[in-house]
Design a protein around this motif. Structure first.
Motif, PDB file in Angstrom:
ATOM      1  N   SER A  19       0.839  -1.191   0.000  1.00 31.68           N
ATOM      2  CA  SER A  19       0.000   0.000   0.000  1.00 31.68           C
ATOM      3  C   SER A  19       0.874   1.241   0.000  1.00 31.68           C
ATOM      4  CB  SER A  19      -0.918   0.020   1.230  1.00 31.68           C
ATOM      5  OG  SER A  19      -1.758   1.163   1.221  1.00 31.68           O
ATOM      6  N   HIS A  20       0.308   2.341  -0.477  1.00 29.95           N
ATOM      7  CA  HIS A  20       0.963   3.639  -0.318  1.00 29.95           C
ATOM      8  C   HIS A  20       0.297   4.416   0.804  1.00 29.95           C
ATOM      9  CE1 HIS A  20      -2.511   4.537  -2.864  1.00 29.95           C
ATOM     10  NE2 HIS A  20      -2.420   5.783  -2.473  1.00 29.95           N
ATOM     11  N   LEU A  21      -0.657   3.780   1.491  1.00 28.27           N
ATOM     12  CA  LEU A  21      -1.419   4.435   2.558  1.00 28.27           C
ATOM     13  C   LEU A  21      -0.897   3.986   3.920  1.00 28.27           C
ATOM     14  CD1 LEU A  21      -4.969   3.962   1.023  1.00 28.27           C
ATOM     15  CD2 LEU A  21      -3.540   6.020   0.925  1.00 28.27           C
ATOM     16  N   LEU A  22      -0.146   4.842   4.571  1.00 28.23           N
ATOM     17  CA  LEU A  22       0.467   4.517   5.848  1.00 28.23           C
ATOM     18  C   LEU A  22      -0.562   4.116   6.889  1.00 28.23           C
ATOM     19  CD1 LEU A  22       2.823   4.503   7.867  1.00 28.23           C
ATOM     20  CD2 LEU A  22       2.452   6.942   8.178  1.00 28.23           C
ATOM     21  N   HIS A  23      -1.641   4.904   7.021  1.00 28.46           N
ATOM     22  CA  HIS A  23      -2.633   4.640   8.057  1.00 28.46           C
ATOM     23  C   HIS A  23      -3.255   3.262   7.880  1.00 28.46           C
ATOM     24  CE1 HIS A  23      -5.769   5.367  11.000  1.00 28.46           C
ATOM     25  NE2 HIS A  23      -6.666   5.010  10.106  1.00 28.46           N
ATOM     26  N   GLU A  24      -3.554   2.895   6.638  1.00 29.31           N
ATOM     27  CA  GLU A  24      -4.204   1.611   6.389  1.00 29.31           C
ATOM     28  C   GLU A  24      -3.301   0.447   6.779  1.00 29.31           C
ATOM     29  OE1 GLU A  24      -6.731  -1.078   6.010  1.00 29.31           O
ATOM     30  OE2 GLU A  24      -7.309   1.012   5.748  1.00 29.31           O
ATOM     31  N   VAL A  25      -2.034   0.527   6.394  1.00 33.00           N
ATOM     32  CA  VAL A  25      -1.096  -0.540   6.733  1.00 33.00           C
ATOM     33  C   VAL A  25      -0.905  -0.626   8.247  1.00 33.00           C
ATOM     34  CG1 VAL A  25       1.317  -1.263   6.555  1.00 33.00           C
ATOM     35  CG2 VAL A  25       0.098  -0.496   4.522  1.00 33.00           C
ATOM     36  N   GLN A  26      -0.794   0.511   8.880  1.00 32.05           N
ATOM     37  CA  GLN A  26      -0.567   0.547  10.321  1.00 32.05           C
ATOM     38  C   GLN A  26      -1.698  -0.128  11.087  1.00 32.05           C
ATOM     39  OE1 GLN A  26       0.507   4.462  11.714  1.00 32.05           O
ATOM     40  NE2 GLN A  26      -0.047   3.989  13.816  1.00 32.05           N
ATOM     41  N   GLN A  27      -2.926  -0.075  10.556  1.00 32.03           N
ATOM     42  CA  GLN A  27      -4.089  -0.643  11.225  1.00 32.03           C
ATOM     43  C   GLN A  27      -4.082  -2.163  11.249  1.00 32.03           C
ATOM     44  OE1 GLN A  27      -6.647   1.095  12.853  1.00 32.03           O
ATOM     45  NE2 GLN A  27      -5.206   2.761  12.554  1.00 32.03           N
ATOM     46  N   VAL A  28      -3.432  -2.795  10.273  1.00 33.86           N
ATOM     47  CA  VAL A  28      -3.547  -4.247  10.156  1.00 33.86           C
ATOM     48  C   VAL A  28      -2.215  -4.992  10.239  1.00 33.86           C
ATOM     49  CG1 VAL A  28      -3.409  -4.293   7.625  1.00 33.86           C
ATOM     50  CG2 VAL A  28      -4.696  -6.076   8.827  1.00 33.86           C
ATOM     51  N   ALA A  29      -1.103  -4.319   9.936  1.00 33.00           N
ATOM     52  CA  ALA A  29       0.176  -5.016   9.804  1.00 33.00           C
ATOM     53  C   ALA A  29       0.823  -5.297  11.154  1.00 33.00           C
ATOM     54  CB  ALA A  29       1.129  -4.207   8.929  1.00 33.00           C
ATOM     55  N   ASP A  30       1.527  -6.432  11.221  1.00 29.63           N
ATOM     56  CA  ASP A  30       2.368  -6.753  12.371  1.00 29.63           C
ATOM     57  C   ASP A  30       3.776  -6.210  12.157  1.00 29.63           C
ATOM     58  OD1 ASP A  30       0.500  -8.686  13.822  1.00 29.63           O
ATOM     59  OD2 ASP A  30       0.637  -9.612  11.840  1.00 29.63           O
ATOM     60  N   ARG A  31       4.177  -6.230  10.904  1.00 27.15           N
ATOM     61  CA  ARG A  31       5.523  -5.782  10.530  1.00 27.15           C
ATOM     62  C   ARG A  31       5.398  -4.858   9.323  1.00 27.15           C
ATOM     63  NH1 ARG A  31      10.207  -8.011  12.173  1.00 27.15           N
ATOM     64  NH2 ARG A  31      12.100  -7.260  11.138  1.00 27.15           N
ATOM     65  N   VAL A  32       6.253  -3.870   9.243  1.00 28.35           N
ATOM     66  CA  VAL A  32       6.248  -2.936   8.115  1.00 28.35           C
ATOM     67  C   VAL A  32       7.611  -2.944   7.437  1.00 28.35           C
ATOM     68  CG1 VAL A  32       6.182  -0.498   7.469  1.00 28.35           C
ATOM     69  CG2 VAL A  32       4.423  -1.421   8.967  1.00 28.35           C
ATOM     70  N   VAL A  33       7.568  -3.098   6.118  1.00 31.93           N
ATOM     71  CA  VAL A  33       8.752  -2.935   5.285  1.00 31.93           C
ATOM     72  C   VAL A  33       8.506  -1.707   4.429  1.00 31.93           C
ATOM     73  CG1 VAL A  33      10.196  -3.952   3.476  1.00 31.93           C
ATOM     74  CG2 VAL A  33       9.177  -5.425   5.236  1.00 31.93           C
ATOM     75  N   MET A  34       9.331  -0.679   4.599  1.00 33.22           N
ATOM     76  CA  MET A  34       9.195   0.541   3.805  1.00 33.22           C
ATOM     77  C   MET A  34      10.194   0.522   2.652  1.00 33.22           C
ATOM     78  SD  MET A  34       8.792   3.674   6.525  1.00 33.22           S
ATOM     79  CE  MET A  34       7.565   3.645   7.840  1.00 33.22           C
ATOM     80  N   ILE A  35       9.727   0.930   1.481  1.00 35.08           N
ATOM     81  CA  ILE A  35      10.585   0.986   0.317  1.00 35.08           C
ATOM     82  C   ILE A  35      10.493   2.376  -0.308  1.00 35.08           C
ATOM     83  CG2 ILE A  35       8.774   0.015  -1.182  1.00 35.08           C
ATOM     84  CD1 ILE A  35      10.995  -1.374  -2.806  1.00 35.08           C
ATOM     85  N   GLY A  36      11.628   2.902  -0.700  1.00 38.35           N
ATOM     86  CA  GLY A  36      11.679   4.188  -1.379  1.00 38.35           C
ATOM     87  C   GLY A  36      12.734   4.154  -2.462  1.00 38.35           C
ATOM     88  N   HIS A  37      12.366   4.569  -3.653  1.00 42.94           N
ATOM     89  CA  HIS A  37      13.304   4.564  -4.785  1.00 42.94           C
ATOM     90  C   HIS A  37      13.917   3.187  -5.005  1.00 42.94           C
ATOM     91  CE1 HIS A  37      12.971   8.918  -4.831  1.00 42.94           C
ATOM     92  NE2 HIS A  37      13.279   8.935  -3.562  1.00 42.94           N
TER      93      HIS A  37
END
Length: 240
Positions: A185-203
């Motif tokens: 997702s590109h929506l931080l709030h949505e991922v934060q609501q459901v994810a246990d772990r976050v992998v962020m990617i940029g460029h």
């Protein structure tokens, strides 16, 4: 489990995915987060064999997707809800999927109920579906084979608030039963609501990979972190 190992994908002079390594573990919802154009969709397309890697590898359940026998029965995929055949009914889309996977046709009705498409809606042509209905149908197709792994690219697109709440519950239940979920997702709030772990990617590069609780520890502003790490024009200083 999904394992990305030093994955790189180049298109001429453009490096869309740059030496990406991370693991989506069973029992967890892993949020793959980044702005549009960051490399999320390309990485997922490589994972399911739709795009060939320039270097590195992706394995699902210990094998490359193409080497898994009857892969759709083990790995549920939703990459583009708009790609469904507009001239078929929703039920036909699922029935053909069940036939291809060699699973009982009775599974179609179970899935339709799970994703909240009524009998009347299932008999409509997909071309008449709203985007939210297409997303529900696409998620239903991903669930057809009772897979162990779900790979979903922007599944909340087009869903109303009720639909988003439903999707969160669905993914949470799937992971709690031991399944592996990779959710982009590109929506931080949505991922934060459901994810246990976050992998962020940029460029094309991984700029953060940690449990949500760790990223939120010590009062960190997750949104500011996301903007700083993924939207910067510079690639320097980011650890893979």
């Amino acid at each position: 489990m999904i394992t990305f190992t030093n994955l790189t994908k180049r298109y001429g002079d453009l490096t869309a995915v740059d030496n990406v390594s991370f693991t989506a573990e069973p029992g967890l919802v892993t949020g793959f987060l980044g702005p549009n154009g960051a490399g999320k969709s390309t990485a997922m397309r490589v994972a399911v064999g739709l795009t060939r890697a320039t270097a590195g590898d992706v394995t699902i359940l210990g094998q490359r997707y193409a080497d898994i026998p009857n892969p759709a029965a083990h790995v549920g995929i939703l990459l583009d809800a708009s790609a469904q055949h507009a001239g078929r009914t929703g039920r036909e889309v699922l029935a053909l999927g069940a036939l291809a996977m060699g699973i009982p046709s009775s599974r179609v009705d179970q899935v339709l109920e799970t994703v909240g498409l009524t009998k009347k809606e299932s008999r409509q042509r997909v071309g008449k579906y709203s985007l939210g209905m297409r997303q529900r149908l696409g998620i239903g197709h991903a669930l057809l084979g009772n897979p162990q792994v779900l790979i979903l690219d922007e599944p909340a697109n087009g869903l109303d608030p009720h639909g988003i709440h439903w999707m969160r519950q669905l993914l949470r239940t799937f992971a709690d039963r031991g399944g592996t979920v990779l959710l982009s997702s590109h929506l931080l709030h949505e991922v934060q609501q459901v994810a246990d772990r976050v992998v962020m990617i940029g460029h094309g590069r991984i700029v953060a990979d940690a449990p949500v609780e760790e990223l939120l520890a010590d009062g960190q502003d997750l949104e500011q972190m996301f903007l700083e790490r993924t939207m910067s024009t510079s690639r320097e200083g980011y650890a893979a």
